[in-house]
Scaffold this motif. Structure first.
Motif, PDB file in Angstrom:
ATOM      1  N   THR A 283       0.849  -1.189   0.000  1.00  0.00           N
ATOM      2  CA  THR A 283       0.000   0.000   0.000  1.00  0.00           C
ATOM      3  C   THR A 283       0.882   1.235   0.000  1.00  0.00           C
ATOM      4  O   THR A 283       1.822   1.336   0.791  1.00  0.00           O
ATOM      5  N   TRP A 307      -0.476   1.871 -10.686  1.00  0.00           N
ATOM      6  CA  TRP A 307      -1.820   1.368 -10.401  1.00  0.00           C
ATOM      7  C   TRP A 307      -2.292   0.448 -11.536  1.00  0.00           C
ATOM      8  O   TRP A 307      -2.796  -0.654 -11.282  1.00  0.00           O
ATOM      9  N   HIS A 311      -2.328  -3.060  -9.577  1.00  0.00           N
ATOM     10  CA  HIS A 311      -3.458  -3.079  -8.643  1.00  0.00           C
ATOM     11  C   HIS A 311      -4.047  -4.479  -8.494  1.00  0.00           C
ATOM     12  O   HIS A 311      -4.353  -4.923  -7.375  1.00  0.00           O
ATOM     13  N   GLN A 316      -2.322  -1.251  -3.436  1.00  0.00           N
ATOM     14  CA  GLN A 316      -3.343  -0.266  -3.095  1.00  0.00           C
ATOM     15  C   GLN A 316      -2.684   1.105  -2.979  1.00  0.00           C
ATOM     16  O   GLN A 316      -1.513   1.204  -2.583  1.00  0.00           O
ATOM     17  N   ILE A 317      -3.417   2.158  -3.346  1.00  0.00           N
ATOM     18  CA  ILE A 317      -2.953   3.531  -3.144  1.00  0.00           C
ATOM     19  C   ILE A 317      -4.030   4.291  -2.383  1.00  0.00           C
ATOM     20  O   ILE A 317      -5.199   4.292  -2.785  1.00  0.00           O
ATOM     21  N   ARG A 340      -8.795   6.632  -9.954  1.00  0.00           N
ATOM     22  CA  ARG A 340      -8.864   5.173  -9.905  1.00  0.00           C
ATOM     23  C   ARG A 340      -8.547   4.644  -8.509  1.00  0.00           C
ATOM     24  O   ARG A 340      -8.899   3.521  -8.186  1.00  0.00           O
ATOM     25  N   TRP A 341      -7.840   5.421  -7.691  1.00  0.00           N
ATOM     26  CA  TRP A 341      -7.529   4.968  -6.339  1.00  0.00           C
ATOM     27  C   TRP A 341      -8.220   5.833  -5.304  1.00  0.00           C
ATOM     28  O   TRP A 341      -8.932   6.788  -5.638  1.00  0.00           O
TER      29      TRP A 341
END
Length: 396
Positions: A283, A307, A311, A316-317, A340-341
């Motif tokens: 992460t 990502w 992903h 994870q971000i 997207r995150w």
């Protein structure tokens, strides 16, 4: 009985007095090149605290000597200390106070730290215009030899990573590149301090890591130094200062710590808890802002490609923004392709409680966590971050 003229007796007394004066012990003496055109003044400065080491205007001037046009000088009456004492010997800069130390560029620094031991004599040489760079001691003690070795490490690190560099701070990559270069420069001084057998040279290395006394990016270094020296020289007052600065409760979250489970509002109006959103393998906790040029560039050129690539493999971000305007925040996220995150912010700008809970003040910043939420790295950006994620998540 032989009658000796009074004039001869008087002359003998004067000559005898000069001989005695010349035989008076000299504490520190030597030659400074580059003073042929005019006399200069050289000072002995005593730092009054850990923070005062290698810091301009903080030290106390305890003695001075004139460097004559032949370059010679001598100090005869330095204070007597119970233990070896860190002092700084400095050549006065035109228009500057006696305790001014040039700390920006070691090739031009006008001072050199030394360890003074009462009862010893020290003979030095240096050049006026490159004092620290050219400084040498005739037959130095082991601890002063260590300081000279540190000087060489410092100068080489500066020349390798900082000297001659010009970074465009307005450009995202420029600021990141400057921070990366600074980190590499600091790492060589940190390695020296971690391996030093002597407290006082380690203290000098610690201060050269950051003359501004800014250790937010390297708090683990302070913790290690405190742990090392409180075992070996607990009674030294600077060790107490070091350990106060190196108290983990006052420092940013450290590598090896479990990242705290913090909650904050998300971009879509929900509430996010960090521990609930950890990636299976890795992460990235990213601290950024819509007004931060290097942050925006990192969104587009580093985080978005990572990502897309990783992903589904467990990356994870979680991004936290130092924002005060929700519209500007949302617009920046969408324009950077970062929607997207996960994103969150308390919309309190620089007063963000998230940063206060992590005890940090500077962005861009990040924490990289493993699948259990342990911090495995911090403040890794650009190509270094890409390499780190590759190493952790590349399929065999």
């Amino acid at each position: 009985m032989i009658n000796v003229p009074l004039k001869i007796i008087t002359t003998w007394i004067v000559v005898s007095s000069l001989i005695v004066a010349c035989q008076e012990p000299v504490d520190i003496s030597g030659r400074i090149d580059g003073t042929e055109q005019e006399a200069s003044t050289i000072y002995i400065i005593e730092p009054q605290s850990l923070r005062g080491v290698a810091a301009a205007y903080f030290g106390k001037v305890i003695d001075s000597a004139v460097v004559d046009t032949n370059g010679h000088f001598a100090f005869n009456h330095l204070p007597t200390y119970e233990a070896p004492q860190l002092l700084e010997i400095a050549i006065k800069q035109a228009g500057k106070a006696p305790n001014y130390l040039q700390t920006d560029d070691p090739s031009l620094s006008n001072y050199m730290p030394i360890i003074w031991q009462a009862g010893e004599s020290m003979v030095i040489s240096a050049h006026k215009d490159h004092f620290q760079k050219s400084f040498s001691i005739s037959q130095p003690s082991a601890v002063n030899r260590a300081l000279i070795d540190l000087r060489d490490v410092h100068l080489k690190a500066y020349q390798n990573h900082i000297a001659g560099q010009q970074w465009d701070i307005e450009d995202g990559s420029g600021l990141i590149e400057k921070e990366q270069a600074t980190s590499r420069y600091q790492s060589e001084l940190i390695e020296y301090a971690d391996n030093s057998a002597y407290l006082l040279p380690a203290i000098v290395a610690l201060r050269w890591v950051s003359p501004e006394h800014y250790y937010e990016r390297v708090p683990e270094f302070l913790v290690r130094q405190c742990s090392k020296w409180k075992k070996e020289q607990l009674n030294h007052p600077w060790v107490d200062e070091l350990c106060q600065a190196g108290d983990p409760a006052k420092l940013p979250v450290l590598v090896g710590d479990i990242f705290p489970n913090l909650t904050f509002p998300t971009l879509n109006g929900d509430t996010l808890a960090t521990q609930d959103q950890l990636g299976e393998k890795l992460t990235i906790i990213d601290l950024w802002a819509s007004w931060c040029a290097p942050c925006r560039k990192e969104n587009r050129t580093v985080l978005a490609p990572l990502w897309d690539q990783y992903h589904l493999q467990g990356l994870q971000i979680i991004a936290y923004g130092l924002e005060s305007d929700a519209t500007q925040w949302r617009t920046a996220v969408e324009r950077d392709g970062a929607d997207r995150w996960l994103h969150g912010s308390d919309l309190q700008g620089d007063d963000a409680p998230f940063l206060a809970q992590l005890r940090i003040q500077t962005i861009p910043a990040n924490f990289i966590l493993d699948g259990e939420g342990k911090v495995v790295a911090k403040n890794v950006h650009g190509s270094d971050l890409i390499d780190l994620v590759n190493d952790h998540l590349e399929m065999p």
